[in-house]
Design an enzyme around this catalytic site. Structure first.
Site, PDB file in Angstrom:
ATOM      1  N   VAL A 121       0.869  -1.180   0.000  1.00 53.42           N
ATOM      2  CA  VAL A 121       0.000   0.000   0.000  1.00 53.42           C
ATOM      3  C   VAL A 121       0.906   1.230   0.000  1.00 53.42           C
ATOM      4  CG1 VAL A 121      -1.881   1.205   1.162  1.00 53.42           C
ATOM      5  CG2 VAL A 121      -1.680  -1.292   1.363  1.00 53.42           C
ATOM      6  N   VAL A 175       4.080  -1.337   3.518  1.00 49.77           N
ATOM      7  CA  VAL A 175       3.995   0.078   3.147  1.00 49.77           C
ATOM      8  C   VAL A 175       4.995   0.374   2.035  1.00 49.77           C
ATOM      9  CG1 VAL A 175       4.218   2.456   3.964  1.00 49.77           C
ATOM     10  CG2 VAL A 175       3.260   0.698   5.475  1.00 49.77           C
ATOM     11  N   LYS A 176       4.539   1.060   0.981  1.00 49.36           N
ATOM     12  CA  LYS A 176       5.415   1.449  -0.131  1.00 49.36           C
ATOM     13  C   LYS A 176       5.837   2.902   0.029  1.00 49.36           C
ATOM     14  CE  LYS A 176       4.425   0.277  -4.445  1.00 49.36           C
ATOM     15  NZ  LYS A 176       3.617   0.052  -5.675  1.00 49.36           N
ATOM     16  N   VAL A 177       7.156   3.125  -0.088  1.00 50.56           N
ATOM     17  CA  VAL A 177       7.693   4.484  -0.073  1.00 50.56           C
ATOM     18  C   VAL A 177       8.637   4.641  -1.258  1.00 50.56           C
ATOM     19  CG1 VAL A 177       7.530   4.622   2.449  1.00 50.56           C
ATOM     20  CG2 VAL A 177       9.688   3.912   1.385  1.00 50.56           C
TER      21      VAL A 177
END
Length: 223
Positions: free
Chosen positions: A56, A82-84
């Site tokens: 996400v 979590v995507k960064v």
């Protein structure tokens, strides 16, 4: 190699899951927006179908915002990743999230130096974008090969997630390179089944079965 779908479409995810080959899902705000539902509700439903990692993506450019969003995303389901982005703020966000035990996928990677930075900072996944590199006149799969080779040399725990895959050959070359994960659109996953000899062979077997059944029925009718 793990197979992920790059989609937020529930029908596609359910279908791939029914084949028994779906290990996870990658999403981004664009893919979720296409489905016309509230972000959290869509992700929660995806996570209820898929037991593996579901990426996400954060929607802020500053580290504090990424950490804040990532902490929230992690409450939606236990398999959220979590995507960064691979930016200085992205790496600060990555560190903040990893310190809290939240897995992180570093995205928009286009070079080995970027991948090394992500792995050094403790990324769970690093996502080189093969198709976009090809579009820019580069050899996207060579970047994947370089990343895989470097990670093997230095024994990084970060998994290489080959992204922006446009066709089955990308999947094949990713496997040859040693990528841990291939994430692809549903149509590409469907194409992995396809081979003309399979179609010809199946039709021949089915025709032989029908002919045998007809012969058996004819024999019974004569008795």
């Amino acid at each position: 190699m793990w197979f992920f779908l790059d989609t937020a479409n529930l029908d596609e995810i359910r279908t791939a899951h029914s084949w028994g080959i779906l290990d996870g899902v990658t999403t981004n705000p664009t893919l979720v927006a296409k489905e016309g539902r509230e972000h959290r509700a869509q992700i929660e439903e995806i996570c209820s179908i898929v037991q593996g990692p579901v990426s996400v993506e954060t929607t802020t450019a500053d580290a504090e915002g990424m950490i804040r969003e990532g902490i929230e995303f992690a409450t939606w389901a236990p398999n959220v990743v979590v995507k960064v982005p691979i930016t200085p703020d992205g790496l600060r966000g990555l560190r903040g999230l990893r310190e809290r035990g939240i897995p992180v996928n570093v995205t928009l990677v286009f070079s080995l130096p970027q991948a090394l930075l992500a792995a050094k900072a403790g990324a769970t996944f690093v996502s080189p974008f093969v198709g976009r590199l090809d579009d820019a006149g580069n050899d996207g799969m060579q970047v994947v090969r370089d990343i895989c080779a470097a990670f093997r040399t230095y024994r990084f725990e970060t998994k290489v997630l080959a992204a922006s895959l446009r066709h089955p050959i990308h999947v094949v070359e990713g496997a040859r390179a040693g990528a841990d994960v291939a994430t692809m659109p549903f149509k590409v996953m469907e194409q992995l089944f396809k081979h003309p000899l399979t179609d010809v062979g199946l039709e021949r077997f089915l025709a032989d079965a029908r002919r045998l059944q007809a012969e058996l029925q004819a024999r019974r009718a004569r008795v």
